[in-house]
Design a protein around this motif. Structure first.
Motif, PDB file in Angstrom:
ATOM      1  N   THR A 197       0.811  -1.223   0.000  1.00  0.00           N
ATOM      2  CA  THR A 197       0.000   0.000   0.000  1.00  0.00           C
ATOM      3  C   THR A 197       0.846   1.276   0.000  1.00  0.00           C
ATOM      4  O   THR A 197       0.373   2.334   0.406  1.00  0.00           O
ATOM      5  CB  THR A 197      -1.001   0.069   1.195  1.00  0.00           C
ATOM      6  N   TYR A 222      -4.582  -5.214   1.252  1.00  0.00           N
ATOM      7  CA  TYR A 222      -5.398  -4.609   2.310  1.00  0.00           C
ATOM      8  C   TYR A 222      -5.833  -5.662   3.325  1.00  0.00           C
ATOM      9  O   TYR A 222      -5.891  -5.396   4.523  1.00  0.00           O
ATOM     10  CB  TYR A 222      -6.625  -3.979   1.655  1.00  0.00           C
TER      11      TYR A 222
ATOM     12  N   THR D 196      -7.959   1.512   0.046  1.00  0.00           N
ATOM     13  CA  THR D 196      -6.905   0.613   0.535  1.00  0.00           C
ATOM     14  C   THR D 196      -5.657   1.397   0.918  1.00  0.00           C
ATOM     15  O   THR D 196      -4.640   0.806   1.259  1.00  0.00           O
ATOM     16  CB  THR D 196      -6.525  -0.428  -0.538  1.00  0.00           C
ATOM     17  N   ILE D 225      -9.741  -0.323   8.078  1.00  0.00           N
ATOM     18  CA  ILE D 225      -8.605  -1.246   7.969  1.00  0.00           C
ATOM     19  C   ILE D 225      -8.472  -2.034   9.265  1.00  0.00           C
ATOM     20  O   ILE D 225      -7.976  -3.157   9.293  1.00  0.00           O
ATOM     21  CB  ILE D 225      -7.291  -0.482   7.676  1.00  0.00           C
TER      22      ILE D 225
END
Lengths: 274, 274, 274, 274
Positions: A197, A222, D196, D225
């Motif tokens: 990410t 993710y 993400t 998340i």
């Protein structure tokens, strides 16, 4: 810089340089850390073009001062222990040497001075600072906890690397060379940038199919970021439990699990201390 | 704006401004928060070029209105406590002053008004809103939990910073100036951008070797993000446990902190159940 | 489309449309989900310029087909319950209406068809799919766990927002307009992009001081991401515990905390079932 | 490469190729892994234009060498088991075939060689390495823990996907085609990139309203998340608990699964300690 005449003298020197129990030892550690910080600051500042132009000579002189200082420190470290070879081949010993060599090399080879950046490695000595403060418990606790995680994390990293090679290779087929995915290593690099990410955007998918594959990679990244977190969280909890359990088992009933501040067994009620 | 004649008057004022138990105190808090919000909104809007062009004068007038309002509030805060110096040197007192000064400075110095952005600091008073709602338990709980994490998190951040200096320095050697890594501080900045997985892409590796080092940095960042999470998760669990344990007090010695499954007091050894 | 003559007929219709216990009800749910998916797919495809050029007429016809279908569904939903107004003002009822209106509006206003994208909101019905599978336990468990987190997470988000306004304002002062930080709202947007570790790179610091402030913002974001994780992890553990704890308290000694499969009290040994 | 004459010979071959208990079996596994690694390295290097220009012929020859080797391996795998069809239709069997075909296809079709990237799929055999080391416990533990998470994670991913379609569609309305959001699929791709926290920056909002919506998307991504992390952390803790409970078996009835602090068997009520 004479070699110490008696073993007694060497012993005192050893205590100052290698230990930090005495006042002199603590002062040495603090002084050394300041010296390392400022020496690295000088190397950093010297790398900035505009500062180099104006203060280059001053910084150059200072650099040689620190090199002299660290050379003396290195020699003192050698003479103050019985078997200097143990220090020379230790990790910190090698780093200390690497931090010295570039300056001397720069006398013979132009450009060798740029290797001075390796002086930053000496920053690793910063963790000695915890010996001075009250952070030792925290450091040891984290070390204990993470030791248990190393294996599981490496299994995880291997899985991630395998995934990035496979996904990167597929992406190389899907997107074409002209879209930045110019070869497989480059595509694997893109897959790592994406799955972690980070997402620089220096290489990003252009075709609809590529964007679809990229979306899958992102969602994988993710979802699996949770795995190392879960592992480490669990191992920290385990380490905390173990630390708490260590000191005590009831001498009467032998049951464990008493808290650190317990005086009596919580199961049978007899004293924990005889 | 006369100084209050009697201590009684000062006491009431103190209750309104500093406490929020009374109805007037709550009303004051809500009113102040609305004033802070709108005053910051005005500063924000005024910074937008197109809005400044059309409504600049109106916003300027409003800004002075708020400055007057906050000046009165500041004076009231001073007069309503016995030792005003304690408020002046407190964090919130300094912020309140910083929020006022730019307007007055702008009379003498052109451009000083841009310092009005510091008025945003007054937003910190927003946490007072929790005194009004039912969030106090949550706030205290989080504060309790995070207090235990501060040390471990700072050890972690120091490790990350050391890593970024070392990795940034190495990257400066690997990639050359022309690739954006123009000096070591810049390279360390890149290392922070990468290890925190932010990844702007304003500086990104160009050479194959640089991309390899960058991949390592990313994977390190991806793996160690789990550490602070693990620490905080554990400390939240600990804080929750402690809170739950609180009501269980030994009927003999009255001490608290027994585990949920304890049968006997761990301090005096008498049964926890009568 | 005649109004159902008897209550019995209405009852059956209600069971098919609103419930999913019967075979017909399940079939209706599956059919509706497929219809929603394909209708959204058509809107998505129609938005792609090249596809619109070639298949625009076909997609247009299909869109009207789905509009007719969903209109019939809407009417059936209205007639199959006693008090249709309850459905009309419910969240799903409003969404269903919003998904219908654009098509009819497009007859009178050119461009209204672009509002068809709101048909995507109907995707929220996808969670009905869990009623068909065995996911209900998981859904309920997560809902239970996250309910406890909502308050703490909102305290956290408020803190983050306050931070971004303050940090964004400071950054607006540090970096100048010409570097992309053209006004405070823009700078706050940058702070959000940075603190959440998204890092587009559309706005990024240029000056050394700006890069320093940005590094601080990134490290803050990197460290505090752990807080919501810790909160939710803890609440999931709590929810799991509670679910497990619910059925049992020993009828003899009254102690709780037995596992779901326990037959005898683990503290006093007497049977848990009388 | 004659077909083995006796079943005994076939049995030995099976042990070497499919098992890793014997010394020969381990050697085969290690050798195969090295072969896979180097063969993928060759494909990767050959994809780099500058290397292809200089060493293309050498790499081409090596590729054919590996193709021959893997063909022999494939035939050996077929002949060493009783029902070869089971291997052919297994996942690893299909991958092994896919890794072979491109080379042979390239004789007839120009360009088919680029499909050689699928050889990377053979990397999946890397997990066999754990059979050789002591990682088996870790692998099994993680597998066990993640098995319980799969359902909850898929509920989570479905929610995220639904969110991205809805948010992407809204963004398509807010930002216009000229700002990079050229169609809904593209906008959904942007929403995935944002939620993400990857954030390439290839598409990023331009209008103030778009930046506001993007901020909301980022904060949603930042907050949720935590959900998969919480799920996996909890399931790892559960899996660890179960594993730890295993050895404690009741001395009376022999049933397992008692908690660490149990004094009496929860199934038969007799004391756990004799």
């Amino acid at each position: 810089m004479a070699i110490p005449p008696s073993n007694d003298w060497r012993f005192r020197l050893h205590e100052i340089i290698y230990e930090s129990n005495t006042r002199a030892g603590k002062a040495f550690d603090v002084g050394l850390l300041i010296a390392i910080f400022t020496s690295i600051l000088i190397v950093m500042l010297d790398s900035v073009a505009s500062i180099h132009q104006h203060y280059g000579k001053l910084l150059h002189t200072l650099e040689w001062g620190y090199t002299a200082l660290f050379t003396i420190e290195y020699i003192l470290r050698l003479v103050s222990i019985k078997r200097p070879i143990l220090y020379v081949v230790s990790l910190l010993g090698i780093i200390d040497l690497i931090a010295l060599i570039p300056s001397y090399l720069s006398i013979f080879f132009i450009g060798a001075q740029s290797l001075l950046v390796f002086r930053a490695l000496r920053l690793l000595r910063v963790f000695r600072i915890f010996k001075l403060g009250h952070f030792l418990t925290e450091i040891n606790f984290l070390k204990e906890a993470l030791k248990g995680s190393v294996r599981k994390i490496s299994v995880f990293l291997l899985t991630v690397l395998t995934l990035t090679v496979i996904l990167g290779s597929i992406m190389y087929l899907v997107e074409k060379r002209e879209n930045g995915f110019s070869n497989i290593p480059e595509s694997v690099y893109w897959a790592i940038v994406t799955i972690t990410t980070v997402g620089y955007g220096d290489i990003s998918p252009v075709t609809p199919m590529g964007k679809f594959v990229a979306s899958v990679v992102m969602l994988i990244g993710y979802a699996i970021i949770a795995v190392p977190t879960g592992i480490i969280t669990h191992d920290i909890a385990m380490a905390a439990r173990q630390r708490k359990d260590l000191p005590e088992a009831c001498p009467s009933c032998g049951r464990e699990g008493h808290e650190a501040d317990a005086l009596f067994c919580k199961y049978c009620g007899s004293s924990l201390f005889r």
